[in-house]
Design a protein around this motif. Sequence first.
Motif, short mmCIF file in Angstrom:
data_model
loop_
_atom_site.label_atom_id
_atom_site.label_comp_id
_atom_site.label_asym_id
_atom_site.label_seq_id
_atom_site.Cartn_x
_atom_site.Cartn_y
_atom_site.Cartn_z
N GLY A 1 0.84 -1.28 0.08
CA GLY A 1 0.04 0.04 -0.01
C GLY A 1 0.82 1.29 0.08
O GLY A 1 2.08 1.33 0.24
N ARG B 1 -1.77 1.49 -7.18
CA ARG B 1 -2.07 1.89 -5.87
C ARG B 1 -2.04 3.29 -5.49
O ARG B 1 -0.81 3.81 -5.86
N THR C 1 -4.75 -2.33 2.53
CA THR C 1 -3.58 -2.98 1.87
C THR C 1 -4.12 -4.05 0.92
O THR C 1 -5.54 -4.60 1.06
#
Length: 186
Positions: A73, A102, A109
């Motif tokens: 993440g 991302r 996550t």
Amino acid sequence: SDVFVSTLTPSVTPINGWGPIERDRSNGEQGPTDGGPLRVGGITFPRGLGVHATSDVRYTVPTGCTTFSTQIGVDDYVGNLGSVVFEIWNGTTTRLHQSGIRTGADPATTPITVPLTGVTTLRLVVTDAGNGNAYDHADWLDATIGVEELTRAHRLATTMLDLGDDPSQNDHHLVALGVSDAVAAE
């Protein structure tokens, strides 16, 4: 047993887009260990790597290791900013995994597990998603290299075979190992 990647020494000098990579902390500024806690989606992770796109970190895979597991993440430090793509490679030849883009706006996550059978160099890459690397603080969270656990019976059978091929001696080998008949029948 799993080994945290953050406890391993990279096999070559890592490349990082802003300052050094950080072990068990988010990417900070230009100095070593100046990053804060690894935090994505409001959750703090005690273990992992904090990097900044474009980054490339390589590790020699320890003998017997068969999986790489992590969560990925963009670190909360950058708020909703930042956009990256995570890649896992077998050295420089084969990409084993590529995430979608991302961003800092992603709420959680993404867990990833890839097999490492036949892999000798694990390469962890983060790219800037094609739009420049501003705010691209990326986290490899709880990143581990692991060994698939064998059953106790399989380990014992392998040990017995290593001790001798004479079947009449198997009971002797089991006694020498301190193994009861109940465990041997497992």
